[in-house]
Design a protein around this motif. Sequence first.
Motif, PDB file in Angstrom:
ATOM      1  N   UNK A  13       0.810  -1.214   0.000  1.00  0.00           N
ATOM      2  CA  UNK A  13       0.000   0.000   0.000  1.00  0.00           C
ATOM      3  C   UNK A  13       0.837   1.253   0.000  1.00  0.00           C
ATOM      4  N   UNK A  14       1.847   1.279   0.846  1.00  0.00           N
ATOM      5  CA  UNK A  14       2.662   2.486   0.949  1.00  0.00           C
ATOM      6  C   UNK A  14       3.370   2.785  -0.362  1.00  0.00           C
ATOM      7  N   UNK A  15       3.799   1.746  -1.063  1.00  0.00           N
ATOM      8  CA  UNK A  15       4.456   1.970  -2.345  1.00  0.00           C
ATOM      9  C   UNK A  15       3.484   2.588  -3.333  1.00  0.00           C
ATOM     10  N   UNK A 111       0.335   8.208   5.012  1.00  0.00           N
ATOM     11  CA  UNK A 111       0.053   7.110   4.080  1.00  0.00           C
ATOM     12  C   UNK A 111      -1.338   6.519   4.279  1.00  0.00           C
ATOM     13  N   UNK A 112      -1.884   6.618   5.512  1.00  0.00           N
ATOM     14  CA  UNK A 112      -3.213   6.077   5.769  1.00  0.00           C
ATOM     15  C   UNK A 112      -3.208   4.625   6.179  1.00  0.00           C
ATOM     16  N   UNK A 113      -2.056   3.991   6.087  1.00  0.00           N
ATOM     17  CA  UNK A 113      -1.904   2.580   6.455  1.00  0.00           C
ATOM     18  C   UNK A 113      -0.654   2.455   7.337  1.00  0.00           C
ATOM     19  N   UNK A 137      -3.722   1.654  14.897  1.00  0.00           N
ATOM     20  CA  UNK A 137      -4.200   0.287  14.755  1.00  0.00           C
ATOM     21  C   UNK A 137      -3.719  -0.398  13.473  1.00  0.00           C
ATOM     22  N   UNK A 138      -2.768   0.217  12.782  1.00  0.00           N
ATOM     23  CA  UNK A 138      -2.139  -0.438  11.638  1.00  0.00           C
ATOM     24  C   UNK A 138      -0.749  -0.900  12.053  1.00  0.00           C
ATOM     25  N   UNK A 139      -0.442  -2.145  11.750  1.00  0.00           N
ATOM     26  CA  UNK A 139       0.851  -2.761  12.035  1.00  0.00           C
ATOM     27  C   UNK A 139       1.311  -2.489  13.466  1.00  0.00           C
ATOM     28  N   UNK A 183      -2.145  10.288  -0.326  1.00  0.00           N
ATOM     29  CA  UNK A 183      -2.723   9.748  -1.555  1.00  0.00           C
ATOM     30  C   UNK A 183      -3.629   8.583  -1.211  1.00  0.00           C
ATOM     31  N   UNK A 184      -4.733   8.454  -1.926  1.00  0.00           N
ATOM     32  CA  UNK A 184      -5.688   7.386  -1.720  1.00  0.00           C
ATOM     33  C   UNK A 184      -6.229   7.477  -0.295  1.00  0.00           C
ATOM     34  N   UNK A 185      -6.138   6.418   0.489  1.00  0.00           N
ATOM     35  CA  UNK A 185      -6.624   6.496   1.869  1.00  0.00           C
ATOM     36  C   UNK A 185      -5.824   7.521   2.667  1.00  0.00           C
ATOM     37  N   UNK A 186      -4.566   7.714   2.315  1.00  0.00           N
ATOM     38  CA  UNK A 186      -3.778   8.747   2.966  1.00  0.00           C
ATOM     39  C   UNK A 186      -4.315  10.141   2.686  1.00  0.00           C
ATOM     40  N   UNK A 187      -4.872  10.348   1.497  1.00  0.00           N
ATOM     41  CA  UNK A 187      -5.497  11.625   1.176  1.00  0.00           C
ATOM     42  C   UNK A 187      -6.772  11.838   1.963  1.00  0.00           C
ATOM     43  N   UNK A 188      -7.522  10.767   2.171  1.00  0.00           N
ATOM     44  CA  UNK A 188      -8.695  10.848   3.034  1.00  0.00           C
ATOM     45  C   UNK A 188      -8.274  11.232   4.452  1.00  0.00           C
TER      46      UNK A 188
END
Length: 456
Positions: A13-15, A111-113, A137-139, A183-188
Amino acid sequence: MRNKGIDGVRGATALLCAGLLAGSAVLAGAAPAAARTSAGVAGGQAEDFRERLESIPGMTVTGVQDVRGYPQYALTYAQPVDHRHPDAGTFTQRLTLWHKATDKPTVFFTPGYDLFSDVTPLTDILDANQVSVEHRYFEKSRPSGPAGDDWSKLTVQQEAADEHRLTQALRGIEKGRWIGVGASKGGMTATYHERYYPDDLDGVVAVVAPNDADNKEDAAYERFFKTVGTRECRNALNAVQREMLLRRDTLLPQFEAEAKKEGATFEENLGTADRAYERGVLEQVWGFWQSGGVDKCPTVPDAKRATDDELYSWSRKNGMGMFQDEVLGTHSGGPHDRQAATQLGWAHLKLSHLDGLRRYPGLRHPDASLPAAMRGGTYEGRTVADVDRWVKTKGERMLFIYAENDPWSAEKFTPGKRDSYRYVAPGAHHGNAIEKLPPAQLAEAIGHVKRWADVK
C-alpha cells in the motif's frame, strides 16, 4: 485505496501511495538530488536536534539514519488509546522525521496505512522537512493487550486527534509552514485531519482520495463502469470475469496450487480458498481499471476461446487479487476493512452480469474479509457526510487531484471557493494522477502549494 475494501489487488500500500505522488518531481523540474542534499547536517547540530526531539513529552527517538545527506529520525510517540479519556491508557504511534532545517516547510505525510518514510517528490519540490506517520491500529501502531483488540477506537476522529497532538508537539521545533499530503486512503486521512483541526496545517494536498459521503448511493460507481474505456473493452472484461466463475471448478485448483506455493492461507479471514477465489474474481474489473487498464484493453483474452491457463494467468496479472490471510486480519487490509465497515463505506456494486454464478452473498461487504474478533462494528455515515459538507462550505487551502479512469475517483470531494481546487487528470488511473495532469494544470497546482508553503 484497497478495493472498497481497498486496493483491488492487496499489496504494498505504501508503495502505491508513493507512486501516486511520483510524477510531480520530474514534471515540475525539481532540482537533482545531489544539488538538494549536498549541504548535510553537522554532527553537533544533529545531536542538538535529537535532544530537542527527546525533550518532547512522550516522544522517543528509536534510531537515526542518513537519507540523502540529512538525518531521518525514527520515532515513537505516546498517544491516548481514547482521546476522550486520555487517562485510560496509551499506545506508541510510529513516525519518522526527515529534517533539513527548522525554518523550512514541513510536509506532513499520511500514508493512511503502515509507516512509509520515503521522501515524497512534493517534499523535494518544497525543499521541505517531512514527517511520516503510521495510522493508529495499523501494524505496530496498535495498543498492546486487550486495548489492541478493541477496534472501536479505530475511528476517523481518533486518528485526527493523534495527528493533531503530533503536529502540536513538532511545530514547536519545525517552525515553517506545514502542508498535509496523502494519496488514496492517505489523502482521506489528511482531509479528515484538516476538517477536525483546521488550524494545524497551512494547506492540504489529497490525491485520488475517495469520498463516500452517502454509502447507500453508488450511482457514480455504476456510471463509471458503464462509461470507462470503450464498450468493446468493458464487454470483454465482463465476459472474462463471468468465465472465471463459470470455470471455477477447473480454475480453483490452480488458485489453490499458487496459494500453496506462495505460502498463502485463507482460514483466518475469508475461511476457504473457494471464498477467496470468488472475492478475487468479484474485484477483478475494479482492479483492472485501478491499475491502468486502458492501455491493457488489447490484451483482454477472448473469454470463450481462451484456455484455462490463459484465462487464469491473465486474470491474476490484471486485477484478480488473492485476499489471503497474510494481508488481511490485523495486517493493513483488516484495519482498513474495519474502518470501511464502520465509517468509510464501500461500493455496493450490482455486478448483474454475474447473476447465478455467485455462491456467497455479501462477499464484498468489508466484514466478509475480517476475522470474527474484528467484526461487529455498526456503520455510521454521519462522519463522512459531515466531512463532505465541511470541505464544500468551510475548507480552506485544499487541493484535490483525481484520475479519469480510476474507480476510486468516481466519488470525489468537492472543495469550496476558499482558495481550494480540484483537478481531474485525463486518461489517468489510481497510480499516476499527478503525472497525467496537463502541464499547465500541474504548474498551477504546484503554484498553489508553494504559495501555501511560502516557497518561491
